[in-house]
Design a protein around this motif. Sequence first.
Motif, PDB file in Angstrom:
ATOM      1  N   GLY A  76      38.898  27.651 -17.103  1.00  0.00           N
ATOM      2  CA  GLY A  76      38.461  27.202 -15.779  1.00  0.00           C
ATOM      3  C   GLY A  76      37.278  27.995 -15.269  1.00  0.00           C
ATOM      4  N   GLU A  77      37.333  29.303 -15.437  1.00  0.00           N
ATOM      5  CA  GLU A  77      36.227  30.160 -14.999  1.00  0.00           C
ATOM      6  C   GLU A  77      34.937  29.818 -15.741  1.00  0.00           C
ATOM      7  OE1 GLU A  77      34.969  34.877 -14.729  1.00  0.00           O
ATOM      8  OE2 GLU A  77      36.816  34.319 -15.769  1.00  0.00           O
ATOM      9  N   HIS A  79      34.114  26.960 -17.137  1.00  0.00           N
ATOM     10  CA  HIS A  79      33.625  25.670 -16.647  1.00  0.00           C
ATOM     11  C   HIS A  79      32.965  25.825 -15.276  1.00  0.00           C
ATOM     12  CE1 HIS A  79      34.832  22.832 -19.696  1.00  0.00           C
ATOM     13  NE2 HIS A  79      36.046  23.349 -19.736  1.00  0.00           N
ATOM     14  N   GLU A  80      33.569  26.624 -14.423  1.00  0.00           N
ATOM     15  CA  GLU A  80      33.001  26.848 -13.093  1.00  0.00           C
ATOM     16  C   GLU A  80      31.608  27.473 -13.191  1.00  0.00           C
ATOM     17  OE1 GLU A  80      34.062  29.099  -8.885  1.00  0.00           O
ATOM     18  OE2 GLU A  80      35.512  29.155 -10.522  1.00  0.00           O
ATOM     19  N   ARG A  81      31.469  28.477 -14.037  1.00  0.00           N
ATOM     20  CA  ARG A  81      30.160  29.136 -14.205  1.00  0.00           C
ATOM     21  C   ARG A  81      29.141  28.207 -14.838  1.00  0.00           C
ATOM     22  NH1 ARG A  81      30.087  34.837 -13.639  1.00  0.00           N
ATOM     23  NH2 ARG A  81      27.848  34.535 -13.835  1.00  0.00           N
ATOM     24  N   SER A  83      28.951  25.114 -13.939  1.00  0.00           N
ATOM     25  CA  SER A  83      28.808  24.076 -12.903  1.00  0.00           C
ATOM     26  C   SER A  83      29.541  22.789 -13.264  1.00  0.00           C
ATOM     27  CB  SER A  83      27.333  23.787 -12.597  1.00  0.00           C
ATOM     28  OG  SER A  83      26.700  24.954 -12.124  1.00  0.00           O
ATOM     29  N   PHE A  85      32.454  21.518 -12.298  1.00  0.00           N
ATOM     30  CA  PHE A  85      33.481  21.796 -11.303  1.00  0.00           C
ATOM     31  C   PHE A  85      34.740  20.939 -11.468  1.00  0.00           C
ATOM     32  CE2 PHE A  85      29.421  23.050  -9.255  1.00  0.00           C
ATOM     33  CZ  PHE A  85      29.636  24.425  -9.325  1.00  0.00           C
ATOM     34  N   ALA A  88      36.660  22.625 -14.169  1.00  0.00           N
ATOM     35  CA  ALA A  88      37.210  23.874 -13.639  1.00  0.00           C
ATOM     36  C   ALA A  88      38.431  23.588 -12.777  1.00  0.00           C
ATOM     37  CB  ALA A  88      36.149  24.622 -12.840  1.00  0.00           C
ATOM     38  N   ALA A  89      38.316  22.609 -11.882  1.00  0.00           N
ATOM     39  CA  ALA A  89      39.428  22.274 -10.990  1.00  0.00           C
ATOM     40  C   ALA A  89      40.653  21.820 -11.781  1.00  0.00           C
ATOM     41  CB  ALA A  89      38.993  21.191 -10.009  1.00  0.00           C
ATOM     42  N   TYR A  92      42.261  24.929 -13.085  1.00  0.00           N
ATOM     43  CA  TYR A  92      42.889  25.703 -12.014  1.00  0.00           C
ATOM     44  C   TYR A  92      44.174  25.025 -11.527  1.00  0.00           C
ATOM     45  CZ  TYR A  92      38.564  28.457 -11.831  1.00  0.00           C
ATOM     46  OH  TYR A  92      37.497  29.264 -12.125  1.00  0.00           O
TER      47      TYR A  92
END
Length: 105
Positions: A76-77, A79-81, A83, A85, A88-89, A92
């Motif tokens: 998740g982290e 994917h978040e970095r 972008s 999202f 990432a969600a 999470y």
Amino acid sequence: TLEQFVASERSLRRAVELEPASAIAHHYLGRSLFQQAFVILSATTIDRPKLEEAIGSLERAVALAPERVDFVLAAGEAHERNSAFADAARHYRRAVELDPLTPLD
């Protein structure tokens, strides 16, 4: 140092080669690549190919051990970095399903 990153990556790639079904090997290779994507170049430049490879390795770790909250959070982290999202969600949410007390900070 750069030499330590290179040595670590080489060892982890070998571990994945020897044990392709090892979730832990994929996880640690992904974490190493993730660190390299942000550390080696500079604070403002991201090594996108390295980040994409990290995501692939972290996703493989999750596929091999979907119950590991730490693996799900790492994916998740990453994917978040990157972008990504929605991805990432998804990770999470899965982490919270696995452990409702999971810190998402």
